[in-house]
Structures are given as C-alpha cells and as structure tokens.
Design a protein around this motif. Structure first.
Motif, mmCIF file in Angstrom:
data_model
loop_
_atom_site.group_PDB
_atom_site.id
_atom_site.type_symbol
_atom_site.label_atom_id
_atom_site.label_comp_id
_atom_site.label_asym_id
_atom_site.label_seq_id
_atom_site.Cartn_x
_atom_site.Cartn_y
_atom_site.Cartn_z
ATOM 1 N N GLU A 369 0.824 -1.208 0.000
ATOM 2 C CA GLU A 369 0.000 0.000 0.000
ATOM 3 C C GLU A 369 0.862 1.263 0.000
ATOM 4 O O GLU A 369 0.534 2.260 -0.651
ATOM 5 N N ALA A 370 1.973 1.228 0.730
ATOM 6 C CA ALA A 370 2.878 2.384 0.743
ATOM 7 C C ALA A 370 3.489 2.619 -0.632
ATOM 8 O O ALA A 370 3.636 3.769 -1.073
ATOM 9 N N ALA A 371 3.841 1.542 -1.320
ATOM 10 C CA ALA A 371 4.378 1.673 -2.676
ATOM 11 C C ALA A 371 3.315 2.227 -3.616
ATOM 12 O O ALA A 371 3.609 3.055 -4.493
ATOM 13 N N LEU A 372 2.076 1.770 -3.433
ATOM 14 C CA LEU A 372 0.967 2.269 -4.248
ATOM 15 C C LEU A 372 0.765 3.763 -4.012
ATOM 16 O O LEU A 372 0.551 4.538 -4.951
ATOM 17 N N ALA A 373 0.865 4.179 -2.764
ATOM 18 C CA ALA A 373 0.722 5.602 -2.435
ATOM 19 C C ALA A 373 1.843 6.419 -3.062
ATOM 20 O O ALA A 373 1.614 7.509 -3.608
ATOM 21 N N ALA A 374 3.069 5.913 -3.002
ATOM 22 C CA ALA A 374 4.204 6.641 -3.563
ATOM 23 C C ALA A 374 4.098 6.761 -5.078
ATOM 24 O O ALA A 374 4.561 7.742 -5.669
ATOM 25 N N ALA A 375 3.472 5.785 -5.717
ATOM 26 C CA ALA A 375 3.317 5.812 -7.171
ATOM 27 C C ALA A 375 2.293 6.845 -7.622
ATOM 28 O O ALA A 375 2.376 7.354 -8.743
ATOM 29 N N ASP A 376 1.331 7.169 -6.759
ATOM 30 C CA ASP A 376 0.270 8.120 -7.118
ATOM 31 C C ASP A 376 -0.114 8.925 -5.878
ATOM 32 O O ASP A 376 -1.152 8.674 -5.261
ATOM 33 N N PRO A 377 0.726 9.901 -5.487
ATOM 34 C CA PRO A 377 0.462 10.655 -4.252
ATOM 35 C C PRO A 377 -0.918 11.322 -4.197
ATOM 36 O O PRO A 377 -1.577 11.278 -3.147
ATOM 37 N N PRO A 378 -1.416 11.969 -5.296
ATOM 38 C CA PRO A 378 -2.750 12.575 -5.198
ATOM 39 C C PRO A 378 -3.851 11.565 -4.884
ATOM 40 O O PRO A 378 -4.778 11.876 -4.133
ATOM 41 N N ALA A 379 -3.742 10.357 -5.450
ATOM 42 C CA ALA A 379 -4.749 9.337 -5.157
ATOM 43 C C ALA A 379 -4.709 8.945 -3.685
ATOM 44 O O ALA A 379 -5.754 8.711 -3.061
ATOM 45 N N PHE A 380 -3.510 8.889 -3.116
ATOM 46 C CA PHE A 380 -3.370 8.553 -1.697
ATOM 47 C C PHE A 380 -3.999 9.624 -0.822
ATOM 48 O O PHE A 380 -4.738 9.312 0.131
ATOM 49 N N VAL A 381 -3.744 10.895 -1.121
ATOM 50 C CA VAL A 381 -4.336 11.979 -0.334
ATOM 51 C C VAL A 381 -5.862 11.957 -0.473
ATOM 52 O O VAL A 381 -6.590 12.136 0.517
ATOM 53 N N ALA A 382 -6.358 11.738 -1.684
ATOM 54 C CA ALA A 382 -7.810 11.671 -1.883
ATOM 55 C C ALA A 382 -8.414 10.539 -1.054
ATOM 56 O O ALA A 382 -9.499 10.688 -0.477
ATOM 57 N N ALA A 383 -7.705 9.425 -0.983
ATOM 58 C CA ALA A 383 -8.194 8.308 -0.180
ATOM 59 C C ALA A 383 -8.207 8.654 1.304
ATOM 60 O O ALA A 383 -9.144 8.287 2.038
ATOM 61 N N MET A 384 -7.185 9.372 1.778
ATOM 62 C CA MET A 384 -7.168 9.799 3.183
ATOM 63 C C MET A 384 -8.336 10.727 3.481
ATOM 64 O O MET A 384 -8.952 10.654 4.554
ATOM 65 N N VAL A 385 -8.657 11.611 2.533
ATOM 66 C CA VAL A 385 -9.796 12.512 2.713
ATOM 67 C C VAL A 385 -11.076 11.699 2.867
ATOM 68 O O VAL A 385 -11.898 11.965 3.760
ATOM 69 N N CYS A 386 -11.251 10.720 2.003
ATOM 70 C CA CYS A 386 -12.467 9.913 2.062
ATOM 71 C C CYS A 386 -12.562 9.144 3.379
ATOM 72 O O CYS A 386 -13.643 9.049 3.969
ATOM 73 N N ARG A 387 -11.425 8.594 3.849
ATOM 74 C CA ARG A 387 -11.460 7.883 5.121
ATOM 75 C C ARG A 387 -11.746 8.836 6.278
ATOM 76 O O ARG A 387 -12.514 8.520 7.200
ATOM 77 N N ALA A 388 -11.152 10.034 6.232
ATOM 78 C CA ALA A 388 -11.406 11.017 7.284
ATOM 79 C C ALA A 388 -12.878 11.402 7.330
ATOM 80 O O ALA A 388 -13.486 11.477 8.409
ATOM 81 N N LEU A 389 -13.480 11.640 6.180
ATOM 82 C CA LEU A 389 -14.894 12.003 6.130
ATOM 83 C C LEU A 389 -15.765 10.860 6.642
ATOM 84 O O LEU A 389 -16.767 11.076 7.333
#
Length: 395
Positions: A369-389
């Motif tokens: 998952e960390a490698a996936l996040a590093a490959a597409d940082p905006p997608a990772f941040v968007a996912a964090m937003v969705c989890r936070a909401l």
C-alpha cells in the motif's frame, strides 16, 4: 491624505482563454475596483476595449456566443482530419485569416467612444521583421486605425497572418510582451492588476516596482484557438472566483470556498490528521508522499489551520480530492458542501485500496500500500480525505 492610486488592469494574451478575463472584470466591478488604465496584448487588447468602456455585459454576451468561424476563416464541411490538413497548409502559406474577427470588431468597437472614455487604453504589438515590441497608448494610435492595431496585436503568427500597417508587418503583441505591465506604468499607473491566461509568447518580469496583483487560474482554460460558449461560461466563472479569492473574499486554491459557518473545517482537519498520522506512524515516508501531492497540485506545503476560514493550507487535501474526482469548480462551496460533492463523485470507496495503512490497530503488512501511495500521491491523499470524512460520521 494618501494619494488615490491610479489603477491599471493589464490583460495578457491567450486566444480563446480570454473568456476568463470577463469573469475577472465582473468581480472587479462588484469589488468596486475600477481601473483608470487598461492595457492588453492579443486577446487582452480586444477585451481591454470593452472593459475600457465598462461594457461587461456586452463582453459576456460576445464570449458566450463566439464560435471558431466568428474569429477565423475556416472551410465548410470538412472532416476533422481534413481540417487539420487545411490548418497545416494555411500555416505554411502564411497563417489563418482574421477577417471574421475584423467583422466582429466592426460591430462592437466604437473608436470615438474609446477615445472619449475616462479609462485610458493601450495595447502592444510586435514588429515582425525586427521582433521589436511596439507599445501603443490610445493617443499614439492614428485616428481611424484602432481596428487595424487591435488585429495586429492579435495576429498570433505563424498560426495567424501578420497584419500590415503602413507597409510594416506586425504580429501578436504577446510575442515580446504578453502582459504589458510596463506600458501601464508608462501611462501613469501606480497600482497594477494583471490577468495571466497562460498564453504563448514572452511574459516579462515585473520590473515596475509598483504594487501588483496577478490573477491566474489553477485550471486549464482550454485550447488557444477553440472558441466555444460552454467553455467560455466555465472560464468566466473561474475568473470571477479567482478574483474574489485574490481580494480575500473567498478561500481555497482551486475551488471557490466561502467561510465555514458550522464548525466543519476544524473537525475535518482533525480527522484528516488522525488518519494521516496513523498511516505515517507505520510508514514514515508517507509524509513525503503527502507533501509531493500538495506540490504537484500547487497547494501550500503545510496546514495553515484556521477554525473560522477556509485558508488555502487547511482545505488543500479536500480540494485535491475534489479535483481528483472531477468535482466541478464552477460554483461556490462551503467546505462541507465540497466534502459532500467529493463523497458523491465515486461509487467504490478509494480508501479501500489502502486499508492496511488506514485501519485502526492494524499490524498487517503495508509495504504494498505504501508503494501504491508513492506511485500516485494525489490518489493517496484523496483516499485519506475519504477515510477522514467516513470516520467523522457526519454525513
């Protein structure tokens, strides 16, 4: 008492992107910010005429109705491939013909009114043979020749034909000075507001030493030579909101955000940071991943958390997620409304891809998952937003 500033509106070139400037001028009128001087290059010189006459409604109507054939001479009944061939052949032969634009100018430009207007007008064009920038305050444009000078300023060579005036060929003013701040200063301005629409050519460094505000869009304003009422409507809305933001009336970077009135924003920030800290505690390099996402999107590098206003840093992750999920930037949002728009823009929760990072108390391997996040940082941040909401549990 301090002297009243002599304000100048400086309009850059950028072809069909010029519709954005109509939204800027609309906002300036509402803000009671009135220029004493308007200067422009290329399409900025055309908009500048209408703004010098305070003809905002006419400018909006024109841009919403403009089509390619109102500006350029194009063949009828051609396929897209045939049209491309025509354009290439025309460019090789000296450029497209601006005759239709000249006819539009005949309908909208009253030279006598421009010369009599209380707002002084000026444009720049480029001498083709020498590539010298020619600055033209209205007083130095010969009577009856304003139309010719405007068409010269707009002749984006090699796509468009040069304009000949008194035996000299001129091309687009943006070739040498796409945002004529110096001309505005030379005409007596003491305060500048420039509108950058990402046009071609040279934008010179601002060496005027004058207080200067530059308004530009976070968004792509579209192709240079594609005149379309739908895109124009979008660009007008963006220019309007960006100008209000430049004057502190809206928050955000990419979206027009009005103040938070229900305490949503500080709660969102707290929830987002909790999810982020949880993930970064497992994989510390995710802090760099989040910073890279902000950098790529042009957002501030860290939070400027203010519980009462949607500052740029505070809402950056939420805006990034909204852009990631194609939320429309054409309307105003509260932070809560933007969050709702984000949640309504997808079917499958993006946070599921990073469950090993986001789950509370998880000790599952998270390298993938960390490698996936590093490959597409905006997608990772968007996912964090969705989890936070989701964890806020307020929707």
């Amino acid at each position: 008492m301090a002297d009243t500033p002599v304000r100048a509106l400086v309009l850059a070139g950028g072809g069909a992107k010029g519709s954005y400037q109509v939204g800027v001028y609309k906002a300036l009128r509402e803000l009671d910010w009135h220029p004493a001087i308007v200067t422009g290059a290329s399409v900025g010189s055309l908009n500048g005429i209408l703004f010098a006459l305070d003809a905002w409604a006419e400018a909006e109507k024109l841009w919403l109705s403009l089509e390619d054939r109102d500006v350029l001479t194009l063949p009828e009944g051609k396929s897209l491939e045939e049209l491309r061939g025509f354009v290439l052949d025309t460019i090789r032969g000296g450029g497209l013909d601006l005759t239709p634009l000249g006819e539009v100018l005949d309908d909208i430009v009253d030279e006598a009114a421009v010369r009599a207007a209380p707002v002084r007008y000026g444009l720049v064009m480029t001498e083709m043979e020498t590539l010298k920038s020619i600055a033209c305050p209205i007083e130095e444009i010969p009577q009856g020749r304003l139309r010719d000078y405007m068409l010269a300023s707009s002749a984006c060579f090699p796509a468009l034909r040069p304009r000949e005036i008194d035996g000299v060929k001129y091309i687009d003013g943006g070739w040498r000075d796409n945002m004529p701040l110096d001309l505005a200063a030379a005409m007596g301005a003491t305060e500048l507001l420039g509108v950058d629409i990402d046009g071609v050519g040279v934008t010179r460094p601002n060496t005027t030493g004058l207080p200067t505000t530059i308004v530009r869009s976070h968004w792509d304003l579209g192709p240079l030579f594609s005149f379309d009422g739908v895109r124009a409507k979008r660009n007008i809305a963006l220019g309007y909101m960006d100008t209000l933001r430049a004057f502190g009336r809206l928050g955000g970077t990419a979206y027009g955000l009005v103040p938070d009135t229900d305490g949503f924003l500080p709660r969102f920030i707290a929830a987002y940071l909790e999810v982020f800290d949880r993930a970064a505690a497992r994989v510390p390099t995710l802090r760099l991943t989040e910073a890279l996402a902000r950098q790529a999107g042009g957002w501030p590098p860290a939070f400027e958390a203010d519980p009462t206003a949607p500052t740029r840093g505070a809402v950056a992750p939420l805006e990034l997620a909204a852009e990631r999920f194609d939320v429309s930037p054409e309307v105003l949002y509260t932070p809560r409304a933007l969050a709702l728009a984000v949640l309504g823009s997808f079917d499958k929760d993006p946070a599921e891809r990073y469950e090993a990072l986001f789950a509370k108390g998880s000790d599952a391997p998270a390298v993938g998952e960390a490698a996936l996040a590093a490959a597409d940082p905006p997608a990772f941040v968007a996912a964090m937003v969705c989890r936070a909401l989701d964890e806020m549990g307020v929707f």
